[in-house]
Scaffold this motif. Sequence first.
Motif, PDB file in Angstrom:
ATOM      1  N   THR A  11      35.168  44.118  35.321  1.00  0.00           N
ATOM      2  CA  THR A  11      35.502  45.265  36.163  1.00  0.00           C
ATOM      3  C   THR A  11      34.245  46.088  36.433  1.00  0.00           C
ATOM      4  O   THR A  11      33.218  45.912  35.765  1.00  0.00           O
ATOM      5  N   ASP A  18      32.583  47.493  43.459  1.00  0.00           N
ATOM      6  CA  ASP A  18      32.055  46.273  42.851  1.00  0.00           C
ATOM      7  C   ASP A  18      33.143  45.370  42.277  1.00  0.00           C
ATOM      8  O   ASP A  18      32.836  44.279  41.789  1.00  0.00           O
ATOM      9  N   SER A  20      35.468  42.569  42.487  1.00  0.00           N
ATOM     10  CA  SER A  20      35.489  41.463  43.449  1.00  0.00           C
ATOM     11  C   SER A  20      36.883  41.243  44.016  1.00  0.00           C
ATOM     12  O   SER A  20      37.897  41.639  43.424  1.00  0.00           O
ATOM     13  N   ALA A  21      36.917  40.571  45.176  1.00  0.00           N
ATOM     14  CA  ALA A  21      38.199  40.240  45.787  1.00  0.00           C
ATOM     15  C   ALA A  21      39.016  39.337  44.879  1.00  0.00           C
ATOM     16  O   ALA A  21      40.239  39.477  44.776  1.00  0.00           O
ATOM     17  N   ARG A  22      38.336  38.410  44.177  1.00  0.00           N
ATOM     18  CA  ARG A  22      39.065  37.513  43.268  1.00  0.00           C
ATOM     19  C   ARG A  22      39.643  38.300  42.099  1.00  0.00           C
ATOM     20  O   ARG A  22      40.784  38.062  41.681  1.00  0.00           O
ATOM     21  N   ALA A  23      38.870  39.235  41.558  1.00  0.00           N
ATOM     22  CA  ALA A  23      39.369  40.048  40.444  1.00  0.00           C
ATOM     23  C   ALA A  23      40.587  40.842  40.878  1.00  0.00           C
ATOM     24  O   ALA A  23      41.577  40.954  40.135  1.00  0.00           O
ATOM     25  N   GLN A  24      40.550  41.408  42.079  1.00  0.00           N
ATOM     26  CA  GLN A  24      41.704  42.145  42.582  1.00  0.00           C
ATOM     27  C   GLN A  24      42.921  41.236  42.713  1.00  0.00           C
ATOM     28  O   GLN A  24      44.041  41.623  42.358  1.00  0.00           O
ATOM     29  N   GLY A 113      31.833  39.007  37.043  1.00  0.00           N
ATOM     30  CA  GLY A 113      31.502  40.174  37.850  1.00  0.00           C
ATOM     31  C   GLY A 113      30.462  41.012  37.154  1.00  0.00           C
ATOM     32  O   GLY A 113      29.486  40.486  36.623  1.00  0.00           O
ATOM     33  N   CYS A 114      30.681  42.313  37.117  1.00  0.00           N
ATOM     34  CA  CYS A 114      29.671  43.248  36.611  1.00  0.00           C
ATOM     35  C   CYS A 114      29.392  43.065  35.128  1.00  0.00           C
ATOM     36  O   CYS A 114      30.293  42.790  34.334  1.00  0.00           O
TER      37      CYS A 114
END
Length: 277
Positions: A11, A18, A20-24, A113-114
């Motif tokens: 996250t 930041d 990502s679309a996949r994380a969402q 991600g981050c």
Amino acid sequence: MSEPVLYIVATPIGNLADLSARAQEVLGSVDYIAAEDTRYSGRLLAHFTIKAPMISVHDHNERQRSEHIINLLAAGHSIALVSDAGTPLISDPGFHLVRAVREAGYRVSPVPGCCAFVAALSASGLPSDRFQFIGFLPAKSGARLQTLKPYAAHTETLIFYESTHRIVDSLAAMAEAFGGERYAVVARELTKTFETIHGDTLQNLLEWIQADSNQQRGEFVVLVHGAPASEQGDQIDPEAERILHILAKEMPPKKAAGLAAEITGEKKNRLYQLLIQ
């Protein structure tokens, strides 16, 4: 998502854009979200209108929660693990849960991600081909210094996390352990409004941050340049080495190295590294 999977979802470390679309997509599709702090993560989920029920998983209850999460997976549910910020398990809870889930035979899938230390390293200007992530140092001054000293002769970039309340003390300890002339970078509040990435010698960084209380606020990554190759044990004077080994027969390595350094003028850390190697 019909398959029972534990997703490890990175996250944002500050800037919500930041995520990502996949994380969402994953967070919006799983049956449950395991969060280090449900109140903190709740604000992130609300921002993206994600309404999956949350399960608290933190340092003090992770082992107990692991059984509950495995039972949910056994019932066919999918679960996402998030930390307060960044990639879970990196100086955050989750190791015991991931190991338990894998041992139970369920799939664990990362949604990358981050990560604060990766972001800091990428912008630091320090060598990135070899680095060692150490994370948070001990809170007590004596233990902090003892943790740092063995790294003094390491040639790779060293990476630490630090908090508002200990950044000054940690920089002072690094200057003592590595030498005030060693180059380092302080990365503060990455991706946030008051992001600061500042490089200088450890002594100058310490004085800079002491002089500005605003620079003492927030979350920190400290990156320290590795020791020059000339500081490794291959250049020690033969007489100094002879004295070192005589003393080492009578006392512990650290004490022998310190006394030999006083007698010969060689650096204590070089002598100590020679003994332990």
